[in-house]
Design a protein around this motif. Structure first.
Motif, mmCIF file in Angstrom:
data_model
loop_
_atom_site.group_PDB
_atom_site.id
_atom_site.type_symbol
_atom_site.label_atom_id
_atom_site.label_comp_id
_atom_site.label_asym_id
_atom_site.label_seq_id
_atom_site.Cartn_x
_atom_site.Cartn_y
_atom_site.Cartn_z
ATOM 1 N N THR A 64 0.837 -1.192 0.000
ATOM 2 C CA THR A 64 0.000 0.000 0.000
ATOM 3 C C THR A 64 0.870 1.238 0.000
ATOM 4 O OG1 THR A 64 -0.104 -0.002 2.385
ATOM 5 C CG2 THR A 64 -1.860 -1.161 1.234
ATOM 6 N N PHE A 65 0.408 2.207 -0.706
ATOM 7 C CA PHE A 65 1.124 3.473 -0.784
ATOM 8 C C PHE A 65 0.391 4.529 0.030
ATOM 9 C CE2 PHE A 65 2.208 1.186 -4.663
ATOM 10 C CZ PHE A 65 3.587 1.214 -4.576
ATOM 11 N N ALA A 66 1.093 5.592 0.386
ATOM 12 C CA ALA A 66 0.511 6.673 1.173
ATOM 13 C C ALA A 66 -0.643 7.331 0.425
ATOM 14 C CB ALA A 66 1.568 7.705 1.522
ATOM 15 N N ARG A 67 -0.607 7.309 -0.908
ATOM 16 C CA ARG A 67 -1.689 7.925 -1.678
ATOM 17 C C ARG A 67 -3.008 7.206 -1.475
ATOM 18 N NH1 ARG A 67 1.489 8.071 -7.203
ATOM 19 N NH2 ARG A 67 1.933 6.031 -6.360
ATOM 20 N N SER A 68 -2.982 5.957 -1.249
ATOM 21 C CA SER A 68 -4.218 5.184 -1.130
ATOM 22 C C SER A 68 -4.771 5.164 0.297
ATOM 23 C CB SER A 68 -3.979 3.756 -1.614
ATOM 24 O OG SER A 68 -3.042 3.116 -0.758
ATOM 25 N N GLN A 69 -4.053 5.666 1.239
ATOM 26 C CA GLN A 69 -4.516 5.682 2.623
ATOM 27 C C GLN A 69 -5.391 6.911 2.854
ATOM 28 O OE1 GLN A 69 -1.195 5.400 5.233
ATOM 29 N NE2 GLN A 69 -0.599 3.367 4.522
ATOM 30 N N GLN A 70 -6.468 6.745 3.598
ATOM 31 C CA GLN A 70 -7.384 7.839 3.886
ATOM 32 C C GLN A 70 -7.691 7.878 5.382
ATOM 33 O OE1 GLN A 70 -10.795 7.129 1.514
ATOM 34 N NE2 GLN A 70 -9.813 7.709 -0.389
ATOM 35 N N GLY A 71 -8.142 9.072 5.848
ATOM 36 C CA GLY A 71 -8.546 9.203 7.242
ATOM 37 C C GLY A 71 -7.448 9.754 8.121
ATOM 38 N N LEU A 72 -7.821 9.962 9.381
ATOM 39 C CA LEU A 72 -6.902 10.495 10.371
ATOM 40 C C LEU A 72 -6.228 9.370 11.142
ATOM 41 C CD1 LEU A 72 -9.015 13.367 11.954
ATOM 42 C CD2 LEU A 72 -7.076 13.634 10.447
ATOM 43 N N SER A 73 -5.042 9.646 11.582
ATOM 44 C CA SER A 73 -4.358 8.696 12.449
ATOM 45 C C SER A 73 -4.885 8.862 13.872
ATOM 46 C CB SER A 73 -2.852 8.950 12.414
ATOM 47 O OG SER A 73 -2.571 10.209 12.999
ATOM 48 N N ILE A 74 -4.445 8.024 14.757
ATOM 49 C CA ILE A 74 -4.842 8.120 16.166
ATOM 50 C C ILE A 74 -4.441 9.471 16.739
ATOM 51 C CG2 ILE A 74 -4.446 7.167 18.473
ATOM 52 C CD1 ILE A 74 -6.148 5.345 16.879
ATOM 53 N N LEU A 75 -3.252 9.921 16.425
ATOM 54 C CA LEU A 75 -2.785 11.223 16.913
ATOM 55 C C LEU A 75 -3.641 12.351 16.357
ATOM 56 C CD1 LEU A 75 -0.713 12.719 18.583
ATOM 57 C CD2 LEU A 75 0.761 12.818 16.570
ATOM 58 N N GLY A 76 -4.002 12.262 15.108
ATOM 59 C CA GLY A 76 -4.878 13.272 14.503
ATOM 60 C C GLY A 76 -6.229 13.332 15.178
ATOM 61 N N TRP A 77 -6.811 12.161 15.483
ATOM 62 C CA TRP A 77 -8.089 12.120 16.187
ATOM 63 C C TRP A 77 -7.971 12.701 17.589
ATOM 64 C CZ3 TRP A 77 -12.672 11.862 14.314
ATOM 65 C CH2 TRP A 77 -12.910 11.208 13.122
ATOM 66 N N LEU A 78 -6.885 12.436 18.277
ATOM 67 C CA LEU A 78 -6.698 12.980 19.625
ATOM 68 C C LEU A 78 -6.593 14.498 19.607
ATOM 69 C CD1 LEU A 78 -4.291 10.386 21.267
ATOM 70 C CD2 LEU A 78 -6.708 10.772 21.755
ATOM 71 N N VAL A 79 -5.878 15.045 18.629
ATOM 72 C CA VAL A 79 -5.754 16.497 18.508
ATOM 73 C C VAL A 79 -7.119 17.103 18.193
ATOM 74 C CG1 VAL A 79 -4.750 18.351 17.127
ATOM 75 C CG2 VAL A 79 -3.310 16.473 17.912
ATOM 76 N N ALA A 80 -7.843 16.499 17.265
ATOM 77 C CA ALA A 80 -9.175 17.005 16.920
ATOM 78 C C ALA A 80 -10.107 16.940 18.125
ATOM 79 C CB ALA A 80 -9.746 16.207 15.753
#
Length: 125
Positions: free
Chosen positions: A2-18
């Protein structure tokens, strides 16, 4: 693979910040909201003098008594009425100046401050 281009959504850290940002604004709102509700109740109590025929408010003292009773009914206990409101009678009208400030601690030495300042012209019933 899998490549970074095909990944979607927030990471765990992103969700915690939000979530932290949303929690901060929700906390701020919950601290300020009761003061605005009290202020809107005060506005309604003051303007009700004009329409409440049973009260028969004719003097400044009666006006203060009417507003004090309304404050007791609405559980507004943290305001000293004589300090936050000035009432004068001019031309068969009550001129009311409602002015006060409320502070809520936010973080350490940071406070949320709300200023309320409004003048009313209320006709005698």
């Amino acid at each position: 693979m899998t490549f970074a281009r095909s990944q979607q959504g927030l990471s765990i850290l992103g969700w915690l910040v939000a979530l932290a940002v949303v929690a901060f604004f929700a906390s701020t709102g919950f601290k300020i909201l009761p003061h605005y509700l009290d202020y809107m109740s005060m506005e309604k109590i003051i303007t009700s003098v004009e329409t409440d025929q049973a009260a028969q408010v004719r003097t400044v003292g009666e006006f203060y008594s009417h507003v004090d009773r309304g404050m007791q009914v609405n559980s507004i206990r943290d305001l000293n009425l004589r300090d936050v409101m000035q009432v004068k009678v001019e031309n068969n009208e009550f001129r009311v100046h409602l002015k006060y400030e409320k502070r809520e601690p936010l973080i350490e030495n940071l406070d949320l401050v709300v200023n309320f300042d409004k003048e009313f012209r209320v006709r005698m019933p």
